[in-house]
Scaffold this motif. Structure first.
Motif, PDB file in Angstrom:
ATOM      1  N   SER A  34      10.039  19.269  37.682  1.00 33.76           N
ATOM      2  CA  SER A  34       9.176  19.538  36.528  1.00 33.76           C
ATOM      3  C   SER A  34       7.815  18.863  36.655  1.00 33.76           C
ATOM      4  CB  SER A  34       9.850  19.059  35.242  1.00 33.76           C
ATOM      5  OG  SER A  34       9.910  17.641  35.209  1.00 33.76           O
ATOM      6  N   ALA A  36       7.174  16.067  35.368  1.00 27.57           N
ATOM      7  CA  ALA A  36       6.921  15.461  34.061  1.00 27.57           C
ATOM      8  C   ALA A  36       6.291  14.085  34.173  1.00 27.57           C
ATOM      9  CB  ALA A  36       8.240  15.372  33.276  1.00 27.57           C
ATOM     10  N   TYR A  39       2.428  13.967  33.853  1.00 26.86           N
ATOM     11  CA  TYR A  39       1.692  14.376  32.666  1.00 26.86           C
ATOM     12  C   TYR A  39       1.041  13.226  31.878  1.00 26.86           C
ATOM     13  CZ  TYR A  39       2.853  19.268  33.227  1.00 26.86           C
ATOM     14  OH  TYR A  39       2.925  20.552  33.703  1.00 26.86           O
ATOM     15  N   TRP A 262       1.664  19.562  29.103  1.00 27.54           N
ATOM     16  CA  TRP A 262       2.991  19.955  29.561  1.00 27.54           C
ATOM     17  C   TRP A 262       3.484  21.169  28.770  1.00 27.54           C
ATOM     18  CZ3 TRP A 262       7.814  16.191  29.229  1.00 27.54           C
ATOM     19  CH2 TRP A 262       8.887  16.764  29.919  1.00 27.54           C
TER      20      TRP A 262
END
Length: 289
Positions: A34, A36, A39, A262
């Motif tokens: 992802s 993540a 971000y 995101w």
């Protein structure tokens, strides 16, 4: 008989360790795929390079800085020595460092409770929605508020049609207090404590996005359970950044921008709750159990 019992315990321990390792692999794979963890840093870059997003931040910076400085100073003046006296018994010389980390975390939590409930809620909401508008996610934002014409993403934000982010709940405070004793474990305990805080924080970063998507509580829960690694990673990095004295308010806004970026990327990919990645990750997690 005793040797057989010990052997069974060791075999069971190895089985549990293997299961936990497999679950960790699934979570880490989710987080890595992802992206993540990037971000919060993307949020810093995007925020600093888009002046239009500074308006909500500028309107709240002085009172929040005063609150942060006051709370942090109070905590160090009145709680550092008592907590150091306790932690030195379990952490030894490292207590000097772990006590500082603990107080920074405590101060950050207190500031978050006060500021997000009374000072920053509207400003963070405008920052989140404004970032989505800046990323041309107008359709999803229009589900929660009126949009005006123009090029300035913040100026385009009109009347709020849906209530903003959920406030800090008593359950979250109780959970925080419950896990405080982890800090008695040298270094590792403090790291685990921050990770737990990060997991809790991660579950809330897309509250506004889920609201705009009109997802039910069960849909949100399924999505979060399928992406535990991603949200825990984001939440942990966000928590650490917001533990930095004075700069915590800046990172509160950049983390909000990062969460919105995101969300914008998810929206562009037209991510669905019941298909694709979420379903596959749920199946992979179940296999690891």
């Amino acid at each position: 008989m005793s040797s057989g019992f010990v052997g069974n315990v060791q075999a069971k321990a190895q089985e549990v360790a293997k299961e936990d390792f497999e679950k960790a692999k699934v979570l880490l794979s989710d987080a890595a795929k992802s992206g993540a963890y990037l971000y919060p840093f993307k949020g810093i870059v995007y925020f600093t390079t888009h002046k239009a997003l500074w308006k909500p931040f500028a309107s709240r910076v002085l009172p929040t800085l005063g609150l942060t400085a006051g709370v942090t100073a109070f905590m160090f003046l009145f709680t550092y020595l008592p907590q150091l006296a306790i932690l030195v018994f379990v952490n030894g010389p490292l207590a000097v460092l772990t006590t500082v980390l603990l107080i920074l975390n405590e101060s950050s939590t207190i500031v978050n409770i006060i500021s997000r409930n009374f000072l920053l809620q509207e400003a963070l909401l405008d920052t989140f929605d404004g970032t989505l508008v800046a990323r041309n996610a107008n359709e999803i934002v229009s589900e929660g508020r009126q949009l005006k014409s123009g090029s300035d993403p913040i100026a385009r934000l009109g009347k709020i049609l849906k209530s903003p982010f959920s406030k800090f709940t008593p359950k979250a405070l109780i959970r925080y207090v419950m896990y405080l004793p982890l800090n008695f474990i040298p270094v590792v305990g403090t790291v685990i404590f921050i990770l737990i805080q990060g997991q809790t924080r991660g579950k809330s970063v897309h509250g506004r996005y889920f609201q705009l998507k009109r997802w039910s509580s069960s849909q949100q829960r399924d999505w979060l359970e399928s992406h535990v690694g991603s949200y825990t990673t984001f939440g942990t990095i966000a928590t650490v950044l917001e533990m930095i004295p004075i700069l915590s308010i800046f990172f509160a806004f950049t983390n909000t921008v990062g969460a919105a970026l995101w969300a914008a990327d998810l929206e562009q990919k037209n991510t669905q709750m019941t298909t694709g990645t979420a379903l596959n990750l749920r199946e992979s997690a179940k296999k690891a159990e």
